[in-house]
Write a protein that holds these residues in place. Sequence first.
Motif, PDB file in Angstrom:
ATOM      1  N   ILE A   7       0.864  -1.194   0.000  1.00 50.94           N
ATOM      2  CA  ILE A   7       0.000   0.000   0.000  1.00 50.94           C
ATOM      3  C   ILE A   7       0.890   1.230   0.000  1.00 50.94           C
ATOM      4  O   ILE A   7       1.601   1.502   0.974  1.00 50.94           O
ATOM      5  CB  ILE A   7      -0.966  -0.019   1.209  1.00 50.94           C
ATOM      6  N   GLY A   8       0.875   1.955  -1.116  1.00 47.26           N
ATOM      7  CA  GLY A   8       1.684   3.165  -1.260  1.00 47.26           C
ATOM      8  C   GLY A   8       2.840   2.961  -2.221  1.00 47.26           C
ATOM      9  O   GLY A   8       3.612   2.002  -2.085  1.00 47.26           O
ATOM     10  N   ALA A   9       2.945   3.863  -3.210  1.00 47.54           N
ATOM     11  CA  ALA A   9       4.027   3.780  -4.205  1.00 47.54           C
ATOM     12  C   ALA A   9       4.996   4.942  -4.072  1.00 47.54           C
ATOM     13  O   ALA A   9       5.421   5.545  -5.047  1.00 47.54           O
ATOM     14  CB  ALA A   9       3.451   3.721  -5.614  1.00 47.54           C
ATOM     15  N   SER A  43      10.515  20.713  -5.008  1.00 47.51           N
ATOM     16  CA  SER A  43      11.163  21.466  -6.088  1.00 47.51           C
ATOM     17  C   SER A  43      12.529  20.870  -6.422  1.00 47.51           C
ATOM     18  O   SER A  43      12.985  20.959  -7.546  1.00 47.51           O
ATOM     19  CB  SER A  43      11.314  22.934  -5.685  1.00 47.51           C
ATOM     20  N   LYS A  44      13.164  20.262  -5.428  1.00 47.70           N
ATOM     21  CA  LYS A  44      14.466  19.643  -5.672  1.00 47.70           C
ATOM     22  C   LYS A  44      14.678  18.471  -4.703  1.00 47.70           C
ATOM     23  O   LYS A  44      14.397  18.610  -3.505  1.00 47.70           O
ATOM     24  CB  LYS A  44      15.577  20.681  -5.465  1.00 47.70           C
ATOM     25  N   VAL A  45      15.144  17.355  -5.229  1.00 47.24           N
ATOM     26  CA  VAL A  45      15.496  16.232  -4.352  1.00 47.24           C
ATOM     27  C   VAL A  45      16.952  16.429  -3.943  1.00 47.24           C
ATOM     28  O   VAL A  45      17.851  16.387  -4.779  1.00 47.24           O
ATOM     29  CB  VAL A  45      15.334  14.872  -5.074  1.00 47.24           C
ATOM     30  N   SER A  46      17.170  16.697  -2.662  1.00 48.78           N
ATOM     31  CA  SER A  46      18.527  16.994  -2.189  1.00 48.78           C
ATOM     32  C   SER A  46      19.134  15.779  -1.501  1.00 48.78           C
ATOM     33  O   SER A  46      18.437  15.019  -0.828  1.00 48.78           O
ATOM     34  CB  SER A  46      18.503  18.133  -1.161  1.00 48.78           C
ATOM     35  N   LYS A 149      13.799  24.869   2.000  1.00 46.84           N
ATOM     36  CA  LYS A 149      14.086  24.505   0.603  1.00 46.84           C
ATOM     37  C   LYS A 149      13.042  25.081  -0.342  1.00 46.84           C
ATOM     38  O   LYS A 149      13.373  25.673  -1.373  1.00 46.84           O
ATOM     39  CB  LYS A 149      14.138  22.979   0.457  1.00 46.84           C
ATOM     40  N   GLU A 150      11.761  24.938   0.019  1.00 53.68           N
ATOM     41  CA  GLU A 150      10.712  25.449  -0.869  1.00 53.68           C
ATOM     42  C   GLU A 150      10.710  26.987  -0.858  1.00 53.68           C
ATOM     43  O   GLU A 150      10.423  27.617  -1.877  1.00 53.68           O
ATOM     44  CB  GLU A 150       9.342  24.877  -0.467  1.00 53.68           C
ATOM     45  N   GLY A 151      11.072  27.587   0.281  1.00 56.41           N
ATOM     46  CA  GLY A 151      11.192  29.056   0.338  1.00 56.41           C
ATOM     47  C   GLY A 151      12.274  29.561  -0.607  1.00 56.41           C
ATOM     48  O   GLY A 151      12.097  30.567  -1.302  1.00 56.41           O
TER      49      GLY A 151
HETATM   50  C1  LIG Z   1       9.102  19.324   1.711  1.00 63.61           C
HETATM   51  C2  LIG Z   1       9.855  18.035   1.765  1.00 63.61           C
HETATM   52  C3  LIG Z   1      11.082  17.934   1.137  1.00 63.61           C
HETATM   53  C4  LIG Z   1      11.803  16.745   1.181  1.00 63.61           C
HETATM   54  N1  LIG Z   1      13.010  16.691   0.558  1.00 63.61           N
HETATM   55  C5  LIG Z   1      13.744  15.566   0.631  1.00 63.61           C
HETATM   56  C6  LIG Z   1      15.003  15.485  -0.026  1.00 63.61           C
HETATM   57  O1  LIG Z   1      15.424  16.432  -0.683  1.00 63.61           O
HETATM   58  N2  LIG Z   1      15.732  14.341   0.086  1.00 63.61           N
HETATM   59  C7  LIG Z   1      15.276  13.241   0.787  1.00 63.61           C
HETATM   60  O2  LIG Z   1      15.962  12.231   0.845  1.00 63.61           O
HETATM   61  N3  LIG Z   1      14.056  13.290   1.413  1.00 63.61           N
HETATM   62  C8  LIG Z   1      13.288  14.407   1.351  1.00 63.61           C
HETATM   63  N4  LIG Z   1      12.057  14.451   1.961  1.00 63.61           N
HETATM   64  C9  LIG Z   1      11.572  13.249   2.671  1.00 63.61           C
HETATM   65  C10 LIG Z   1      11.008  12.199   1.687  1.00 63.61           C
HETATM   66  O3  LIG Z   1      10.098  12.829   0.823  1.00 63.61           O
HETATM   67  C11 LIG Z   1      10.313  11.066   2.441  1.00 63.61           C
HETATM   68  O4  LIG Z   1      11.152  10.582   3.457  1.00 63.61           O
HETATM   69  C12 LIG Z   1       9.942   9.912   1.509  1.00 63.61           C
HETATM   70  O5  LIG Z   1       9.150  10.376   0.438  1.00 63.61           O
HETATM   71  C13 LIG Z   1       9.176   8.841   2.270  1.00 63.61           C
HETATM   72  O6  LIG Z   1       8.788   7.831   1.391  1.00 63.61           O
HETATM   73  P1  LIG Z   1       7.600   6.817   1.759  1.00 63.61           P
HETATM   74  O7  LIG Z   1       7.503   5.896   0.595  1.00 63.61           O
HETATM   75  O8  LIG Z   1       7.793   6.232   3.087  1.00 63.61           O
HETATM   76  O9  LIG Z   1       6.272   7.728   1.888  1.00 63.61           O
HETATM   77  P2  LIG Z   1       5.600   8.745   0.877  1.00 63.61           P
HETATM   78  O10 LIG Z   1       6.584   9.387   0.010  1.00 63.61           O
HETATM   79  O11 LIG Z   1       4.737   9.607   1.728  1.00 63.61           O
HETATM   80  O12 LIG Z   1       4.684   7.833  -0.054  1.00 63.61           O
HETATM   81  C14 LIG Z   1       3.514   7.210   0.437  1.00 63.61           C
HETATM   82  C15 LIG Z   1       2.593   6.874  -0.732  1.00 63.61           C
HETATM   83  O13 LIG Z   1       1.459   6.156  -0.237  1.00 63.61           O
HETATM   84  C16 LIG Z   1       0.276   6.609  -0.881  1.00 63.61           C
HETATM   85  N5  LIG Z   1      -0.868   6.339  -0.007  1.00 63.61           N
HETATM   86  C17 LIG Z   1      -1.121   6.892   1.221  1.00 63.61           C
HETATM   87  N6  LIG Z   1      -2.252   6.377   1.742  1.00 63.61           N
HETATM   88  C18 LIG Z   1      -2.719   5.487   0.829  1.00 63.61           C
HETATM   89  C19 LIG Z   1      -3.875   4.649   0.780  1.00 63.61           C
HETATM   90  N7  LIG Z   1      -4.772   4.620   1.780  1.00 63.61           N
HETATM   91  N8  LIG Z   1      -4.071   3.872  -0.314  1.00 63.61           N
HETATM   92  C20 LIG Z   1      -3.172   3.887  -1.353  1.00 63.61           C
HETATM   93  N9  LIG Z   1      -2.077   4.677  -1.369  1.00 63.61           N
HETATM   94  C21 LIG Z   1      -1.848   5.453  -0.284  1.00 63.61           C
HETATM   95  C22 LIG Z   1       0.547   8.110  -1.077  1.00 63.61           C
HETATM   96  O14 LIG Z   1      -0.271   8.647  -2.111  1.00 63.61           O
HETATM   97  C23 LIG Z   1       2.032   8.107  -1.439  1.00 63.61           C
HETATM   98  O15 LIG Z   1       2.238   7.988  -2.832  1.00 63.61           O
HETATM   99  C24 LIG Z   1      11.292  15.618   1.895  1.00 63.61           C
HETATM  100  C25 LIG Z   1      10.050  15.706   2.511  1.00 63.61           C
HETATM  101  C26 LIG Z   1       9.329  16.892   2.452  1.00 63.61           C
HETATM  102  C27 LIG Z   1       7.993  16.964   3.133  1.00 63.61           C
END
Ligand SMILES: Cc1cc2nc3c(=O)[nH]c(=O)nc-3n(C[C@H](O)[C@H](O)[C@H](O)COP(=O)(O)OP(=O)(O)OC[C@H]3O[C@@H](n4cnc5c(N)ncnc54)[C@H](O)[C@@H]3O)c2cc1C
Length: 288
Positions: A7-9, A43-46, A149-151
């Motif tokens: 669940i979740g991509a 905006s950017k993956v850091s 970052k977004e700022g």
């Molecule tokens: C503003 C911001 C900037 C960031 N920048 C960076 C960076 O530059 N570098 C870095 O390493 N990390 C960064 N991060 C952190 C990074 O984005 C997360 O740690 C990472 O995306 C987590 O991955 P995940 O797969 O656990 O969860 P998520 O990325 O949250 O993915 C979860 C997925 O599950 C899906 N989902 C949720 N509920 C359901 C449901 N009920 N049914 C079906 N699908 C569902 C969602 O739609 C989503 O696609 C940033 C985070 C934020 C908020």
Amino acid sequence: MKDIIIIGAGPSGVSAALYAKARGKDILILEKEQIGGIIGHVSKVSHYASVDKNETGESFRKKLEAQLKYSNIEVVYEKAISIKKETDKFIIVTDKDTYEAKKVIYAAGSKLKELEVDEIKSYHWPFGKEDLLKDKLVIINGGSDGAAKEGLYISKFAREVHIVQDKDKLLCIDEFKKKIEDSSNIIVHTSEKIVSKVSNSEIKLSSGKTIKDKDEILVFVQIGQSGNSDILKNLENFDLENSFVKTDIESTIDGLFFAGDIRVKSVRQVSTAVCDGTIAGIKASQSL
Ligand SMILES: Cc1cc2nc3c(=O)[nH]c(=O)nc-3n(C[C@H](O)[C@H](O)[C@H](O)COP(=O)(O)OP(=O)(O)OC[C@H]3O[C@@H](n4cnc5c(N)ncnc54)[C@H](O)[C@@H]3O)c2cc1C
């Protein structure tokens, strides 16, 4: 019945899927929005090893999408709304269908918190809104890495950016702090909260001062995340901390695994999400 439903991509779910598929398992990903998860909007993956110099969330998420496609991994765009454990299987109900799986990897990540001032229209993500930002005065609420970052990204298009945060200093990493200090159009307001809208072009802060412009002010919000844990409420033995699940990757419910940001953890990054997904995908496969 599927061997494993993920669940979740986001990065964690995609990694779990790649490792399980390579072990010959019959798998399915349920995704409610788009492949890539929350990082797909930035905006950017850091800092993640291997990204391009100006890797955007969009280009990064497209790589994940392409990888799932050439790995022949099935993704169904449906929102999971409940998970039920029966003796030797899980029943997952979505907004459109019902699925059965021997194992489940819950990788549903988190969502951004909303500004609790209803009268103010706010946005989360500036990427894709560059034309809207042009020459505007923009407020970004929050002071952590995401807000900083977004700022910084907004400051490339907007005339003036005001970072408003409730702590007495910016909490972001030094790299972003330095760029903000060097910027000629970013103003930082510490120990402040957004409290109300005087008009579309005037926003009031907690100290009583206002941020004012001649045109409409745009407000972006990056004040943290909450875990997507609502659908777990029917399951027993769950310990939540501020909506995140307190669990190891292998949970106390036999056959249910957790990966990525949904878990209580001190570091939430793509790398830690991918790490969790790798372990969950391999362990779930081995347990079949
Ligand atoms: C503003 C911001 C900037 C960031 N920048 C960076 C960076 O530059 N570098 C870095 O390493 N990390 C960064 N991060 C952190 C990074 O984005 C997360 O740690 C990472 O995306 C987590 O991955 P995940 O797969 O656990 O969860 P998520 O990325 O949250 O993915 C979860 C997925 O599950 C899906 N989902 C949720 N509920 C359901 C449901 N009920 N049914 C079906 N699908 C569902 C969602 O739609 C989503 O696609 C940033 C985070 C934020 C908020």
